[in-house]
Design an enzyme around this catalytic site. Structure first.
Site: not given
Length: 331
Positions: A109, A143, A194, A258-259
């Site tokens: 991604k 995940a 995103k 994470r982002n």
């Protein structure tokens, strides 16, 4: 029906581990390229990935590990690439084996830095892989939740419907629902954007903006995403499908993101460098922000959220000032 043949996973992170778990439960054999021999040795000894999703157990007898990417590529028909986008070129530089006749699936991604290409574009332009042999995996799918076998929905994009359908059958199980799409570029670009918007959501959270504003931010983000996709790949698509809107929402709101976590740290005053060091994991949106900004310089799509995140991360403009300016542009 297209035969996916023998499948290998390229990459050793959390999403690679989750995808390997799904595939090997169906095929009972996979090849798995992991760059570091010490990680492979620990994996064989422990029965799980020593660094990511350590609760996921594997039958090691069903896995052919190798740190030699050429050995894996030579021995397998379908290659599922799940490496962080900034490192993809370094892995591929080691290739001495042709991949144009392989079925390539990207679950990355992100954009290939310096090239400013989606992964499918990169494989097509640099390695001559035919478009009909290129697929991508998209959709809201942390995940960690896949590892816990929580219900998730994945979309396989490919210009060849039969190939997309064949690969969905490898992924589908009791907790993974699947569908197909021909919008490979749209899925890939949406998955990059995103991450950018999740960083924006995290920055706003770090600045103590509330849920009311987050909802306005996400509604503006999906409109911005739609404008960009319509410009760069103008086909008929429904932006509220789970592969677009769903992935945006889960990445923007979830604590697994994470982002969003990276953005929250920036909003709380961390420098980019210190946030990256403390996270110890790749926030793809950091790299994606710069790539998307550069791509949009030639497209001129109205993208105020992308611009704001870029200014904060790369121009070092105060998050408080930049987000205040962004709020004034929303309705």
């Amino acid at each position: 029906m297209f035969d996916v043949g023998k499948i290998a996973v390229i990459g050793g992170g959390s999403w690679a581990t989750a995808i390997a778990k799904i595939i090997v439960s169906h095929t009972h054999h996979i090849g798995w390229y992991i760059r570091r021999d010490d990680r492979i040795d620990d994996f064989r000894r422990l029965g799980h990935n020593p660094a990511y999703l350590t609760s996921v157990r594997f039958n090691i007898d069903e896995i052919n590990f190798s740190s030699d990417i050429n050995r894996i590529v030579e021995g397998y028909d379908t290659l599922v690439f799940v490496t962080p986008s900034p490192y993809l070129k370094n892995h591929l530089r080691r290739l001495r084996t042709r991949i144009k006749d392989k079925f390539i699936v990207t679950a990355i991604k992100g954009i290939v830095p310096d090239e400013n290409l989606c992964c499918s574009e990169y494989f097509h332009q640099v390695y001559d892989v035919p478009l009909e042999n290129l697929a991508c995996i998209g959709g809201p799918s942390h995940a960690e939740e896949v590892a816990m076998e929580r219900l998730s929905y994945l979309t396989v994009g490919c210009s060849d419907h039969d190939k997309a359908k064949a690969f969905t059958e490898v992924l589908a199980n009791t907790f993974i629902k699947t569908k197909t799409s021909t919008d490979v570029l749209g899925i890939e670009y949406a998955s990059v954007l995103k991450n950018v918007y999740a960083i924006a959501a995290g920055i706003c959270y770090g600045l103590n903006y509330g849920d009311n504003f987050q909802a306005v931010l996400m509604s503006n983000a999906v409109q911005e995403m739609a404008r960009f996709l319509k410009t760069i790949h103008p086909i008929d698509r429904n932006i509220i499908d789970s592969v677009y809107l769903g992935d945006l929402l889960v990445t923007g709101y979830s604590n697994f993101s994470r982002n969003r976590t990276f953005g929250t740290m920036i909003g709380k005053g961390y420098s980019v460098k210190s946030a990256q060091i403390e996270m110890e994991m790749i926030a793809e949106g950091y790299f994606g922000t710069k790539c998307m900004k550069e791509i949009n310089r030639r497209l001129h799509v109205n993208m105020p959220i992308l611009d704001a995140v870029y200014n904060i991360l790369y121009e070092r403009i105060s998050p408080q000032i930049e987000i205040k300016l962004l709020t004034d542009s929303f309705r």
